[in-house]
Motif scaffolding. Structure first.
Motif, mmCIF file in Angstrom:
data_model
loop_
_atom_site.group_PDB
_atom_site.id
_atom_site.type_symbol
_atom_site.label_atom_id
_atom_site.label_comp_id
_atom_site.label_asym_id
_atom_site.label_seq_id
_atom_site.Cartn_x
_atom_site.Cartn_y
_atom_site.Cartn_z
ATOM 1 N N TRP A 1 -10.152 3.121 -11.528
ATOM 2 C CA TRP A 1 -9.438 4.153 -10.778
ATOM 3 C C TRP A 1 -9.862 5.556 -11.204
ATOM 4 O O TRP A 1 -10.080 6.431 -10.348
ATOM 5 C CB TRP A 1 -7.934 3.988 -10.947
ATOM 6 C CG TRP A 1 -7.136 5.034 -10.204
ATOM 7 C CD1 TRP A 1 -6.383 6.037 -10.727
ATOM 8 C CD2 TRP A 1 -7.036 5.176 -8.776
ATOM 9 N NE1 TRP A 1 -5.817 6.791 -9.740
ATOM 10 C CE2 TRP A 1 -6.208 6.288 -8.528
ATOM 11 C CE3 TRP A 1 -7.580 4.475 -7.701
ATOM 12 C CZ2 TRP A 1 -5.905 6.713 -7.229
ATOM 13 C CZ3 TRP A 1 -7.275 4.892 -6.405
ATOM 14 C CH2 TRP A 1 -6.439 6.006 -6.181
ATOM 15 N N THR B 1 0.821 -1.219 0.000
ATOM 16 C CA THR B 1 0.000 0.000 0.000
ATOM 17 C C THR B 1 0.849 1.261 0.000
ATOM 18 O O THR B 1 0.380 2.330 0.366
ATOM 19 C CB THR B 1 -0.947 0.029 1.220
ATOM 20 O OG1 THR B 1 -0.177 -0.029 2.426
ATOM 21 C CG2 THR B 1 -1.938 -1.114 1.190
ATOM 22 N N CYS C 1 -2.233 3.488 -6.330
ATOM 23 C CA CYS C 1 -2.815 2.448 -5.470
ATOM 24 C C CYS C 1 -1.899 1.239 -5.483
ATOM 25 O O CYS C 1 -0.968 1.147 -6.280
ATOM 26 C CB CYS C 1 -4.238 2.087 -5.905
ATOM 27 S SG CYS C 1 -4.490 1.851 -7.664
#
Length: 356
Positions: A292, A34, A76
């Motif tokens: 996204w 992450t 991301c």
């Protein structure tokens, strides 16, 4: 311990095992990375031979999602959830249990459809969590079609590498698996002027594709030996291995299936045979790209047209193939290097709760 060794080798952040006895649920949620942003990746609902197989699949898929989003330049990271399909499962309760867990992560994990998950399943999950994709027309749109669009652009780059032109006219494409994504891949190829041959273990999906697209069908086993320009695996992963690669009669491999290579050596084997390979997590990135740039759960600083970014897969694959040629290394290995270069050098865990 196998899972722990894999986590240490590839710097995974977290593996969670979910269990609900009443629902007969056993699910594995993996967060690989992450450092660029929330861990995105779909939920897979399928039968596994063992818990170990399910864990291994989730680990591989999560890492592929990290590489996929990094190579696409998205803010991301990568994650994956797999649910073991067992007899007499309470599907609704199982899905709600997984959704409640996803909600507890406060936006650090965002999910959507993968194999075995329907739009109806997503709606059930959306009653328990906001961190699930809305694939309605008003939401992010048809992600299966978006995936196929990316595969089409990856094929263009490979065709140009092999023949000097990205034209499909006069070319033959063999599509393995014509479910939601594979059907669209076949459709793109037909509309571009290619002759298409298809195979699927599902008679209904095969009949629909043959009737709608007027393409030729062969058996699931015969598809490997079709004399073609492009072999497009669009079903399960791991189908290209020591048993199937020697049977291929293609110049290019480019499809939508995740983790299509059985292992790293299989990428070397394709390269050794002179078969041009579009790395799967780059070729099939269309869905996550479209999601996204159309989602509203997270801020997008560099707002762009998702369809233009999907078309850019053509340029990314061209770059991977150029580097492969210059370094004399398999495209699969070069793609991993390309993706890893987009990641931050160290994990910081600076934003554990992306939705807060």
């Amino acid at each position: 311990m196998i899972a722990a060794n894999i986590m240490k080798a590839h710097d995974y952040e977290e593996v969670s095992i979910l269990q609900n006895k009443k629902a007969r649920l056993l699910a594995i949620n993996v967060i690989h990375d992450t450092t660029r942003g929330p861990a995105v990746g779909g939920i897979r609902f399928m039968k596994y031979k063992s818990e170990d197989e399910a864990i291994y699949d989730a680990l591989n898929l999560a890492r592929s999602m990290t590489y996929k989003t990094a190579a696409a330049g998205l803010s991301c990271g990568g994650g994956k959830t797999v649910i073991m399909d067992v007899e007499e499962m309470d599907r609704v309760l199982a899905l709600k249990t997984v959704a409640r867990f996803i909600e507890s992560l406060n936006g650090r994990r965002f999910t959507g459809r993968d194999l075995g998950i329907s739009l109806e399943d997503l709606e059930i999950m959306r009653t328990e969590t906001q961190w699930v994709a809305d694939e309605s027309a008003a939401g992010v749109g048809d992600l299966s079609e978006a995936t196929a669009c990316g595969v089409y652009h990856a094929m263009r780059a490979c065709l140009e590498e092999v023949s000097g032109t990205d034209s499909f006219k006069g070319k033959k494409v063999a599509v393995q698996g014509v479910g939601e994504v594979g059907f669209w891949v076949a459709k793109y190829a037909v509309e571009a002027g290619a002759r298409v041959v298809v195979a699927d273990v599902n008679p209904g999906a095969l009949a629909r594709t043959v009737e709608d697209l007027k393409v030729e069908a062969v058996s699931p086993d015969q598809i490997y030996e079709v004399d073609c320009d492009v072999f497009s695996p669009c079903a399960l992963g791991g189908v290209l291995n020591s048993g199937t690669i020697p049977r291929l009669r293609c110049k290019i491999v480019a499809g939508s299936a995740n983790n299509v290579l059985g292992n790293e050596q299989d990428g070397n084997s394709l390269y050794g045979r002179g078969i041009v390979y579009a790395p799967d997590y780059i070729a099939n990135a269309g869905a996550v790209i479209q999601w996204w740039f159309r989602q509203t759960a997270y801020p997008v600083m560099d707002k762009r047209d998702g369809r233009e970014v999907i078309a850019n897969i053509y340029l990314v694959v061209k770059e991977i193939l150029r580097r492969s040629r210059e370094k004399q290394q398999p495209p699969a290995r070069v793609a991993d290097q390309y993706a890893e270069n987009q990641l931050k050098p160290e994990k910081t865990y600076r934003d554990m709760n992306w939705g807060m």
